[in-house]
Design an enzyme around this catalytic site. Structure first.
Site, PDB file in Angstrom:
ATOM      1  N   GLU A  65      -5.377  -4.452  10.641  1.00 27.81           N
ATOM      2  CA  GLU A  65      -4.416  -3.506  10.990  1.00 27.81           C
ATOM      3  C   GLU A  65      -4.631  -2.808  12.042  1.00 27.81           C
ATOM      4  O   GLU A  65      -5.397  -1.788  11.890  1.00 27.81           O
ATOM      5  CB  GLU A  65      -4.203  -2.724   9.738  1.00 27.81           C
ATOM      6  CG  GLU A  65      -3.963  -3.162   8.406  1.00 27.81           C
ATOM      7  CD  GLU A  65      -3.453  -2.468   7.245  1.00 27.81           C
ATOM      8  OE1 GLU A  65      -2.553  -2.621   6.826  1.00 27.81           O
ATOM      9  OE2 GLU A  65      -4.180  -1.282   6.981  1.00 27.81           O
ATOM     10  N   SER A 107       3.300  -1.683  10.256  1.00 25.79           N
ATOM     11  CA  SER A 107       4.832  -1.779  10.701  1.00 25.79           C
ATOM     12  C   SER A 107       5.535  -3.273  10.448  1.00 25.79           C
ATOM     13  O   SER A 107       6.439  -3.922  11.100  1.00 25.79           O
ATOM     14  CB  SER A 107       5.183  -1.321  11.951  1.00 25.79           C
ATOM     15  OG  SER A 107       4.700  -0.205  12.358  1.00 25.79           O
ATOM     16  N   GLY A 166       5.081   1.357   4.648  1.00 23.19           N
ATOM     17  CA  GLY A 166       6.284   2.130   4.531  1.00 23.19           C
ATOM     18  C   GLY A 166       7.294   1.267   3.928  1.00 23.19           C
ATOM     19  O   GLY A 166       8.099   1.718   2.812  1.00 23.19           O
ATOM     20  N   GLU A 222      -6.736   5.033   7.699  1.00 20.14           N
ATOM     21  CA  GLU A 222      -6.818   6.471   7.214  1.00 20.14           C
ATOM     22  C   GLU A 222      -7.928   7.044   6.631  1.00 20.14           C
ATOM     23  O   GLU A 222      -8.045   8.016   6.794  1.00 20.14           O
ATOM     24  CB  GLU A 222      -5.292   6.612   6.301  1.00 20.14           C
ATOM     25  CG  GLU A 222      -4.304   6.317   7.204  1.00 20.14           C
ATOM     26  CD  GLU A 222      -3.103   5.641   6.537  1.00 20.14           C
ATOM     27  OE1 GLU A 222      -2.987   5.643   5.207  1.00 20.14           O
ATOM     28  OE2 GLU A 222      -2.134   5.039   7.426  1.00 20.14           O
ATOM     29  N   GLY A 235       2.493   2.608  10.852  1.00 22.71           N
ATOM     30  CA  GLY A 235       3.451   3.533  10.444  1.00 22.71           C
ATOM     31  C   GLY A 235       4.206   4.029  11.760  1.00 22.71           C
ATOM     32  O   GLY A 235       4.882   5.177  11.699  1.00 22.71           O
ATOM     33  N   HIS A 278      -9.355   1.306   4.658  1.00 23.65           N
ATOM     34  CA  HIS A 278      -8.151   1.401   5.443  1.00 23.65           C
ATOM     35  C   HIS A 278      -8.420   2.379   6.359  1.00 23.65           C
ATOM     36  O   HIS A 278      -9.242   3.394   6.545  1.00 23.65           O
ATOM     37  CB  HIS A 278      -7.225   2.052   4.613  1.00 23.65           C
ATOM     38  CG  HIS A 278      -5.603   2.121   5.186  1.00 23.65           C
ATOM     39  ND1 HIS A 278      -5.297   3.007   5.948  1.00 23.65           N
ATOM     40  CD2 HIS A 278      -4.524   1.154   4.959  1.00 23.65           C
ATOM     41  CE1 HIS A 278      -4.141   2.716   6.415  1.00 23.65           C
ATOM     42  NE2 HIS A 278      -3.756   1.511   5.527  1.00 23.65           N
ATOM     43  N   ASN A 315       0.900  -1.116   0.021  1.00 23.24           N
ATOM     44  CA  ASN A 315       0.049   0.067  -0.140  1.00 23.24           C
ATOM     45  C   ASN A 315       0.772   1.108   0.155  1.00 23.24           C
ATOM     46  O   ASN A 315       1.476   1.656   1.052  1.00 23.24           O
ATOM     47  CB  ASN A 315      -0.846  -0.065   1.399  1.00 23.24           C
ATOM     48  CG  ASN A 315      -1.596   1.204   1.583  1.00 23.24           C
ATOM     49  OD1 ASN A 315      -1.916   2.101   0.577  1.00 23.24           O
ATOM     50  ND2 ASN A 315      -2.229   1.439   2.799  1.00 23.24           N
ATOM     51  N   LYS A 375       0.145   4.324  -0.303  1.00 23.20           N
ATOM     52  CA  LYS A 375      -0.684   5.597   0.094  1.00 23.20           C
ATOM     53  C   LYS A 375      -0.283   6.707  -0.815  1.00 23.20           C
ATOM     54  O   LYS A 375      -0.286   6.303  -1.657  1.00 23.20           O
ATOM     55  CB  LYS A 375      -0.032   5.696   1.594  1.00 23.20           C
ATOM     56  CG  LYS A 375      -0.102   4.528   2.456  1.00 23.20           C
ATOM     57  CD  LYS A 375       0.113   4.889   4.090  1.00 23.20           C
ATOM     58  CE  LYS A 375      -0.138   3.458   4.598  1.00 23.20           C
ATOM     59  NZ  LYS A 375      -0.080   3.270   6.279  1.00 23.20           N
TER      60      LYS A 375
END
Ligand code: PGA
Length: 253
Positions: free
Chosen positions: A166, A213, A235, A96, A172, A94, A9, A11
């Site tokens: 998640e 993470s 990430g 976010e 993150g 997600h 992902n 982002k």
């Protein structure tokens, strides 16, 4: 046996030219890993170039979001048909999106249905916040997100889902859940909810990814667990070498 599935992902990262570079590097590293499913989810502007580069490679393409309506006056949104022209997957709900863009279990459910109608595989994200985790509400929250986000689907539709657990506090932050704790949520909360909704046979076949993470260092620990069927990687998916290392860990599990 559930086939492991590792998805990146990206982002809101990577321009078109950066995406071209990353995918070119990734293809070399991911190509041999044919025993697992692999996909990248770039931002919408990079989807066309990504689709061209990935065609025929066995590496899938996903969007990070979409709207549920077919077309019309929804400025800024992408329709399921637009996404399905380019992608096989779409990330839905997600954290976010839930946190910054007001998505709810109800809108997740509408998007999941729209994705399935258009032949897309939704990667449906669930996970508790730090506050909910500290209050001992993880099982309750994750169970509710699963049931409400996936409400009214048939077992045939259920069989086409991918779930990503998640925990929001792990995304993150560098503070991943332990492999054992994540597996316990997958095995004792998510899969039982899926069993109630779709029956045991379908539930046993649905992949439940862990996300939050995930790194080349901790990936193998997750993939050795009974009910962790892959990863949704943020990430660490932005560099070819780290994403490929995570995919290799999945292939070796
Ligand atoms: P992270 O993100 O790997 O950067 O924690 C995971 C995700 O949000 O999908």
């Amino acid at each position: 046996m559930r086939r492991k599935f590792v998805a990146g992902n990206w982002k809101m990262n990577k321009t078109i030219s950066e995406a071209r570079q990353l995918i070119t590097e990734l293809l070399l590293a991911l190509k041999p890993l044919e025993d697992i499913d692999r996909a990248v989810c770039p931002p919408a502007t990079a989807l066309p170039i990504a689709a061209r580069l990935l065609e025929g490679t066995g590496v899938g393409l996903g969007a990070q979001n979409m709207y549920w309506q077919e077309n019309g006056a929804y400025t800024g949104e992408l329709s399921p048909r637009m996404v399905a022209e380019l992608c096989q997957y779409v990330i839905i709900g997600h954290s976010e999106r839930r946190q910054y863009f007001g998505e709810t279990d109800e809108t997740v459910n509408l998007k999941v249905k729209a994705a399935l109608t258009h032949g897309l595989t939704p990667i449906v994200c669930i996970g508790e916040s730090l506050e909910e985790n500290r209050a001992g509400k993880t099982a309750e929250v994750v169970s509710r997100q699963t049931r409400e986000g996936l409400a009214d689907l048939t077992p045939e539709e259920g069989a086409r889902l991918v779930i990503a657990y998640e925990p929001v506090w792990a995304i993150g932050t560098g503070l991943a859940a332990t492999a054992e704790d994540a597996n316990a949520i997958h095995r004792d909360v998510v899969r039982p909810a899926l069993t109630e909704m779709f029956g045991d046979e379908v539930a046993q076949g649905i992949r439940i990814q862990y996300g939050g993470s995930v790194t080349p260092e901790n990936a193998a620990g997750f993939f050795s667990q009974s009910d962790i069927d892959g990863a949704l990687v943020g990430g660490a998916s932005l560099k070819a070498e780290s994403f490929a290392a995570i995919a290799r860990a999945a292939a070796g599990a």
